[in-house]
Design a protein around this motif. Structure first.
Motif, mmCIF file in Angstrom:
data_model
loop_
_atom_site.group_PDB
_atom_site.id
_atom_site.type_symbol
_atom_site.label_atom_id
_atom_site.label_comp_id
_atom_site.label_asym_id
_atom_site.label_seq_id
_atom_site.Cartn_x
_atom_site.Cartn_y
_atom_site.Cartn_z
ATOM 1 N N GLY A 94 -6.762 7.356 -29.877
ATOM 2 C CA GLY A 94 -5.858 6.246 -29.601
ATOM 3 C C GLY A 94 -4.837 6.552 -28.534
ATOM 4 N N GLU A 95 -4.908 7.749 -27.959
ATOM 5 C CA GLU A 95 -3.988 8.096 -26.881
ATOM 6 C C GLU A 95 -4.321 7.284 -25.631
ATOM 7 N N SER A 96 -3.348 7.113 -24.750
ATOM 8 C CA SER A 96 -3.581 6.407 -23.498
ATOM 9 C C SER A 96 -4.282 7.334 -22.513
ATOM 10 N N VAL A 97 -4.823 6.740 -21.454
ATOM 11 C CA VAL A 97 -5.423 7.546 -20.395
ATOM 12 C C VAL A 97 -4.377 8.472 -19.799
ATOM 13 N N ARG A 98 -3.158 7.970 -19.641
ATOM 14 C CA ARG A 98 -2.087 8.802 -19.103
ATOM 15 C C ARG A 98 -1.829 10.004 -20.008
ATOM 16 N N GLN A 99 -1.812 9.776 -21.304
ATOM 17 C CA GLN A 99 -1.567 10.887 -22.237
ATOM 18 C C GLN A 99 -2.718 11.892 -22.242
#
Length: 352
Positions: A231-236
């Protein structure tokens, strides 16, 4: 116009900005990573992770070039076994071994003879490393004693290096691991610092990082992995790759979430194969000289074709057989694939 800036300077700055926007990230990576050996930073990794599907093949080809240039052709093979399964007090939201969730895994301890047998079976696959894992916050006196006895017994009967993963350590425990002859210690960061409290609440990112730092300083090799698709973002995801690049572990196992029933992440959808392949290549470009290992969840996220593409897209190590609480591929399937791809199994730490 800004005070002191001429028309020429303004036009030059605008042109530079336009050129920056037009710069192809794969061209940058070819020069920076392949030729200079400098890993991509978080912003650059994010650009790679956002490449369109039609450029994934080109991306994988570059990642493979980087892998071969900085690590050689060989693939490191490892087997893992759980000394203590289940009953962990921590609340890692992806993990069926947590005692806080309703997942069906329950506490089980293996005895020394079972560990020796598992090490022998791992050696027979051609693996050069055998990793002993326990589901704990950190080892108590009983576990440390069992590890000392088990490692001594395995070393007496099986010619294989030993890795250990038993949670967060004190400095005294790090020193004991060295005395036991542990070759490599595994302690995963799992996710980016900015997302960590969405994954675990019973300990902090900094506590994990402290153990990693002590392991590096001890002279043991550090294995420090990632788990993507939580569920992390692409940025993360890009942040995590850069954080691992700054830490410079010897090995990074790359895991893909295999949602486990009864855990908080049990209802998440597995990562798609194209995103998984982009992630493999992006991590290689962030970590050009690191052993990047296929680990848990690859069968779910990638399947047979994706496994092949990953091995020709930046991966240079693999866990064979089953994982801690989930099933993997038949080890012979992976060994046959390596043979077909003409990728030799290499000894530990053989890098160029």
């Amino acid at each position: 116009m800004l005070r002191g800036m001429t028309d020429t300077a303004v036009n030059s700055s605008a042109t530079d900005a336009d050129n920056h926007l037009d710069t192809d990230i794969l061209a940058v990576a070819r020069e920076q990573v392949l030729e200079q050996g400098i890993g991509l930073d978080a912003d650059q990794v994010e650009q790679v992770l956002n490449l369109p599907d039609e450029r994934v093949e080109e991306l994988l080809a570059l990642a493979h070039e980087v892998r071969v240039r900085h690590n050689g052709e060989g693939v490191e093979v490892e087997g893992i076994v759980s000394l203590k399964t289940g009953g962990c007090p921590e609340d890692c939201h992806f993990c069926s071994q947590s005692g806080q969730f309703t997942s069906p895994v329950r506490a089980v301890w293996l005895n020394i003879q079972e560990l020796i047998k598992a090490a022998q079976e791992t050696k027979e696959t051609g693996a050069s490393e055998f990793c002993i894992v326990a589901a704990v916050r950190g080892p108590d006196e009983r576990l440390m004693r069992q590890l000392r006895e088990a490692i001594a017994a395995i070393k007496a009967e099986v010619d294989i290096e030993i890795a250990v993963s038993v949670g967060m350590l004190t400095q005294e425990q790090v020193d004991e691991m060295v005395d036991m002859g542990v070759h490599r210690y595994n302690h995963n960061l799992e996710t980016a610092r900015s997302y960590f409290d969405q994954v675990v609440t019973t300990h902090t990112y900094e506590e994990r990082l402290d153990t990693c730092s002590m392991v590096i300083e001890s002279g043991m090799e550090l294995c420090c992995g990632a788990l993507v698709g939580m569920g992390e973002s692409v940025r993360q995801r890009a942040e995590l790759a850069a954080e691992l690049g700054a830490l410079e572990p010897h090995e990074v196992p790359l895991n893909f979430l295999n949602p486990r029933p009864g855990t908080p992440f049990g209802e998440l959808e597995p990562m798609g194969s194209q995103d998984a392949l982009r992630t493999i290549a992006a991590f290689r470009l962030a970590l050009p000289r690191t052993i990047l290992r296929f680990a848990g969840g690859r069968e779910i996220a990638l399947g047979e074709l994706g496994t092949r593409q990953g091995l020709t897209g930046g991966i240079n190590a693999i866990i064979v057989g089953n994982y801690l609480t989930t099933l993997g591929r038949d080890p012979q399937e992976d060994l046959d694939l390596l043979a077909e791809l003409k990728m030799p199994i290499q000894a530990l730490s053989k890098t160029i």
